[in-house]
Motif scaffolding. Structure first.
Motif, PDB file in Angstrom:
ATOM      1  N   SER A   1      -8.510  38.770  -8.316  1.00 58.86           N
ATOM      2  CA  SER A   1      -9.496  38.842  -8.899  1.00 58.86           C
ATOM      3  C   SER A   1     -10.672  39.328  -8.394  1.00 58.86           C
ATOM      4  O   SER A   1     -10.594  39.274  -7.101  1.00 58.86           O
ATOM      5  CB  SER A   1      -9.994  37.522  -9.482  1.00 58.86           C
ATOM      6  OG  SER A   1      -9.043  36.786 -10.300  1.00 58.86           O
TER       7      SER A   1
ATOM      8  N   ILE B   1      -3.580  35.251  -7.968  1.00 60.45           N
ATOM      9  CA  ILE B   1      -4.825  34.401  -8.832  1.00 60.45           C
ATOM     10  C   ILE B   1      -5.469  35.971  -9.239  1.00 60.45           C
ATOM     11  O   ILE B   1      -5.956  36.765  -8.810  1.00 60.45           O
ATOM     12  CB  ILE B   1      -5.611  33.909  -7.834  1.00 60.45           C
ATOM     13  CG1 ILE B   1      -4.741  32.655  -7.278  1.00 60.45           C
ATOM     14  CG2 ILE B   1      -6.756  33.529  -8.710  1.00 60.45           C
ATOM     15  CD1 ILE B   1      -5.936  32.036  -6.394  1.00 60.45           C
TER      16      ILE B   1
ATOM     17  N   THR C   1     -13.657  36.158 -13.459  1.00 61.31           N
ATOM     18  CA  THR C   1     -14.738  35.709 -12.495  1.00 61.31           C
ATOM     19  C   THR C   1     -15.888  36.196 -13.217  1.00 61.31           C
ATOM     20  O   THR C   1     -16.912  37.167 -12.868  1.00 61.31           O
ATOM     21  CB  THR C   1     -14.610  36.465 -11.148  1.00 61.31           C
ATOM     22  OG1 THR C   1     -14.503  37.865 -11.244  1.00 61.31           O
ATOM     23  CG2 THR C   1     -13.323  35.974 -10.412  1.00 61.31           C
TER      24      THR C   1
ATOM     25  N   ASP D   1      -5.649  36.856  -3.789  1.00 65.91           N
ATOM     26  CA  ASP D   1      -6.873  36.832  -4.606  1.00 65.91           C
ATOM     27  C   ASP D   1      -7.027  38.532  -5.090  1.00 65.91           C
ATOM     28  O   ASP D   1      -7.238  39.052  -4.478  1.00 65.91           O
ATOM     29  CB  ASP D   1      -8.072  36.837  -3.897  1.00 65.91           C
ATOM     30  CG  ASP D   1      -8.560  35.539  -3.396  1.00 65.91           C
ATOM     31  OD1 ASP D   1      -7.820  34.424  -4.295  1.00 65.91           O
ATOM     32  OD2 ASP D   1      -8.996  35.027  -2.440  1.00 65.91           O
TER      33      ASP D   1
ATOM     34  N   VAL E   1     -10.788  30.440 -10.436  1.00 70.04           N
ATOM     35  CA  VAL E   1     -10.137  31.000  -8.946  1.00 70.04           C
ATOM     36  C   VAL E   1      -9.926  29.696  -8.241  1.00 70.04           C
ATOM     37  O   VAL E   1      -8.671  29.378  -7.755  1.00 70.04           O
ATOM     38  CB  VAL E   1     -10.984  32.012  -8.206  1.00 70.04           C
ATOM     39  CG1 VAL E   1     -10.503  32.248  -6.901  1.00 70.04           C
ATOM     40  CG2 VAL E   1     -11.166  33.306  -8.960  1.00 70.04           C
TER      41      VAL E   1
ATOM     42  N   VAL F   1     -13.622  39.239  -6.386  1.00 65.51           N
ATOM     43  CA  VAL F   1     -14.488  37.838  -6.026  1.00 65.51           C
ATOM     44  C   VAL F   1     -15.357  38.499  -4.649  1.00 65.51           C
ATOM     45  O   VAL F   1     -15.095  39.208  -4.136  1.00 65.51           O
ATOM     46  CB  VAL F   1     -13.552  36.859  -5.329  1.00 65.51           C
ATOM     47  CG1 VAL F   1     -12.884  36.457  -6.528  1.00 65.51           C
ATOM     48  CG2 VAL F   1     -12.181  37.692  -4.183  1.00 65.51           C
TER      49      VAL F   1
ATOM     50  N   LEU G   1     -16.694  31.204  -9.539  1.00 64.20           N
ATOM     51  CA  LEU G   1     -15.296  31.114  -9.123  1.00 64.20           C
ATOM     52  C   LEU G   1     -14.655  29.998  -9.634  1.00 64.20           C
ATOM     53  O   LEU G   1     -13.792  29.445  -9.067  1.00 64.20           O
ATOM     54  CB  LEU G   1     -15.551  31.128  -7.638  1.00 64.20           C
ATOM     55  CG  LEU G   1     -15.944  32.386  -7.024  1.00 64.20           C
ATOM     56  CD1 LEU G   1     -16.238  32.176  -5.518  1.00 64.20           C
ATOM     57  CD2 LEU G   1     -15.278  33.621  -7.184  1.00 64.20           C
TER      58      LEU G   1
ATOM     59  N   THR H   1     -14.760  34.342  -0.450  1.00 62.91           N
ATOM     60  CA  THR H   1     -14.046  33.829  -1.515  1.00 62.91           C
ATOM     61  C   THR H   1     -12.422  33.066  -0.766  1.00 62.91           C
ATOM     62  O   THR H   1     -12.042  32.073  -1.128  1.00 62.91           O
ATOM     63  CB  THR H   1     -13.657  34.556  -2.764  1.00 62.91           C
ATOM     64  OG1 THR H   1     -14.864  34.859  -3.347  1.00 62.91           O
ATOM     65  CG2 THR H   1     -12.697  33.670  -3.780  1.00 62.91           C
TER      66      THR H   1
ATOM     67  N   VAL I   1     -10.944  29.604  -1.290  1.00 65.47           N
ATOM     68  CA  VAL I   1      -9.666  29.500  -1.686  1.00 65.47           C
ATOM     69  C   VAL I   1      -8.716  28.551  -0.753  1.00 65.47           C
ATOM     70  O   VAL I   1      -8.055  27.569  -1.152  1.00 65.47           O
ATOM     71  CB  VAL I   1      -8.956  30.538  -2.130  1.00 65.47           C
ATOM     72  CG1 VAL I   1      -7.341  30.579  -2.389  1.00 65.47           C
ATOM     73  CG2 VAL I   1      -9.465  31.307  -3.401  1.00 65.47           C
TER      74      VAL I   1
ATOM     75  N   SER J   1      -6.520  39.223   0.544  1.00 62.04           N
ATOM     76  CA  SER J   1      -7.029  39.644  -0.750  1.00 62.04           C
ATOM     77  C   SER J   1      -6.514  41.054  -0.796  1.00 62.04           C
ATOM     78  O   SER J   1      -6.211  41.984  -0.054  1.00 62.04           O
ATOM     79  CB  SER J   1      -8.681  40.220   0.036  1.00 62.04           C
ATOM     80  OG  SER J   1      -9.556  40.785  -1.019  1.00 62.04           O
TER      81      SER J   1
END
Length: 460
Positions: free
Chosen positions: A120, A82, A86, A118, A99, A122, A96, A126, A130, A154
């Motif tokens: 992005s 992803i 953001t 993830d 996302v 964040v 978000l 987060t 998700v 992450s």
């Protein structure tokens, strides 16, 4: 390996292209049909050195494809990155919505085990949101579907605009936050396989829990932003006391505990990362009843720093600039990019135009993007933008200007023909927002020179 990249913006496109370059089969998804059309037509929607060659090469051999087909994108990759935007929300927190929309789409269409990464930037926590979004979609599908599970990882990016391809292909570190048991073990194995080419010479991967990885990205950008604002504050004081901030930079940078990186004084940082990430980290802290006083000051110093050049110009030419004409070199927030987000040039242009001046501007790359962004900036007062002339040649921008103002440290501005510069200018005055030139040299060759933390030297 089969990889899906959700989002073909700056991070997504670089990540997808570079992973394809390593031999992976990469499917890039974006809901923006125009952007996908550009990419499928051989174009690149962003400026990043070296990126076009990698994209075109891997698209031609079939390792990189671009589509708006969400269901196909979920079916393609066992690893789903992803990499959507953001943007800052009204309160400074990271928005978000994109996302979580990507996460819901994965949950809606997945039919086998997925590692959801993830990429992005964040906030901490987060990954939990998700996971909840995916799980919610799986639950809504009912008990009839056979799902083999998923794990959210992450893997923050540490890409510098203008050097992103090099940063990705030769990373100084790879940070991965992963659960320690259950499906996390599968995710660990797949991420290890994916990044194995980067660890052949020595291990670059730093494994940690998911929340620590999310925090690491914000902490890194906050530290770099702090160093910049710290030096800018010292530079402003150096102007008052008669010190040379460049000498100070060398003096303190030689200390190995400090180092030389991100100690350059200037007219403020911009871009897509530092401003919003500092704000988002502050917002996260407030959510836990904590104030990050240093970061609040970092942000305030940077906002103030974007007015320093305007103040120097007013001190030299007066507050009313009606009838004055300035040449401005550099529009992008930094070299080697056309990114105008939070660029210092936008603040300075607004000040000069509102005070009555006219301006001729030049940037080697960002002219098209600058026209688009400035049209939005001056939508309420379009008559002001009529006083801006966009020049394809940097020397043409100097013609009959009362002073040259430098905002972005492009290489083409570092060693100009100063005799030609002086001949084009109405008065030989330079306001250097990036300290490209030596004050003593400028004085010797007949320029009135104003730097950041160096101006006193030039006038003595």
């Amino acid at each position: 390996m089969k990889i899906t990249i959700i989002g073909t913006g700056y991070v997504g496109l670089v990540t997808g292209a570079c992973l394809a370059e390593l031999g992976n089969d990469v499917f890039c998804l974006d809901v923006d049909e125009n952007k996908i059309a550009i990419l499928n037509g051989g174009g690149i929607p962003i400026h990043e050195p070296g990126l076009a060659e990698i994209v075109n090469r891997n698209r031609a051999i079939g390792r990189l494809r671009f589509s708006t087909d969400v269901e196909a994108s979920v079916a393609h990759g066992q690893i789903q990155f992803i990499a959507v935007g953001t943007p800052p929300d009204e309160d400074g927190s990271a928005d978000l919505q994109y996302v979580l929309a990507a996460a819901r789409n994965i949950g809606k269409y997945m039919t086998d085990f997925k590692v959801v990464v993830d990429k992005s930037t964040v906030p901490v926590g987060t990954a939990d949101r998700v996971s909840a979004a995916i799980r919610g979609e799986l639950t809504a599908r009912g008990p009839g579907d056979v799902i083999r599970g998923f794990s959210v990882v992450s893997n923050p990016e540490f890409l510098k605009e203008g050097a992103a391809v090099e940063d990705f292909m030769r990373p100084d570190r790879i940070v991965i936050g992963c659960a320690s048991g259950g499906d996390g073990l599968k995710a660990h194995a797949l991420m290890t396989q994916l990044y194995a080419p980067f660890n052949r010479n020595h291990e670059r991967t730093y494994w940690m829990d998911v929340r620590s990885a999310e925090f690491t990205k914000y902490a890194a950008n906050a530290m770099l932003a702090t160093r910049i604002s710290f030096m800018n504050e010292l530079a402003n004081l150096a102007d008052k006391v008669g010190a040379d901030i460049e000498a100070v930079r060398h003096g303190i940078g030689s200390d190995p505990r400090i180092g030389h990186s991100f100690l350059y004084a200037g007219c403020g940082y911009g871009g897509s990362c530092f401003p919003k990430d500092v704000q988002a980290l502050e917002r996260t802290a407030r959510g836990y009843d904590q104030e990050l006083l240093i970061l609040r000051a970092v942000e305030q110093v940077n906002n103030n720093q974007k007015h320093v050049l305007g103040n120097k110009i007013s001190e030299r030419f007066g507050a009313d600039l009606t009838g004055k004409h300035f040449a401005l070199w550099g529009l992008a927030f930094k070299p080697n990019t056309d990114d105008m987000r939070e660029a210092s040039s936008r603040v300075l242009l607004g000040e000069l135009l509102r005070r009555g001046a006219t301006v001729a501007v030049h940037d080697p790359v960002a002219m098209v993007e600058a026209k688009r962004v400035l049209a939005l900036d001056f939508a309420a007062t379009p008559e002001l933008l009529e006083r801006v002339r966009f020049c394809d040649n940097q020397m043409a921008a100097l013609q009959d200007a009362d002073a040259l103002v430098i905002i972005t440290e492009w290489k083409t501005y570092r060693s100009p023909d100063f005799n030609l510069v002086r001949a084009h200018l109405k008065t030989p005055v330079i306001f250097d927002g990036r300290n490209l030139y030596e004050p003593a040299v400028m004085s010797e060759i007949g320029f009135e020179y104003y730097g950041i933390g160096r101006s006193v030297l030039a006038r003595n």
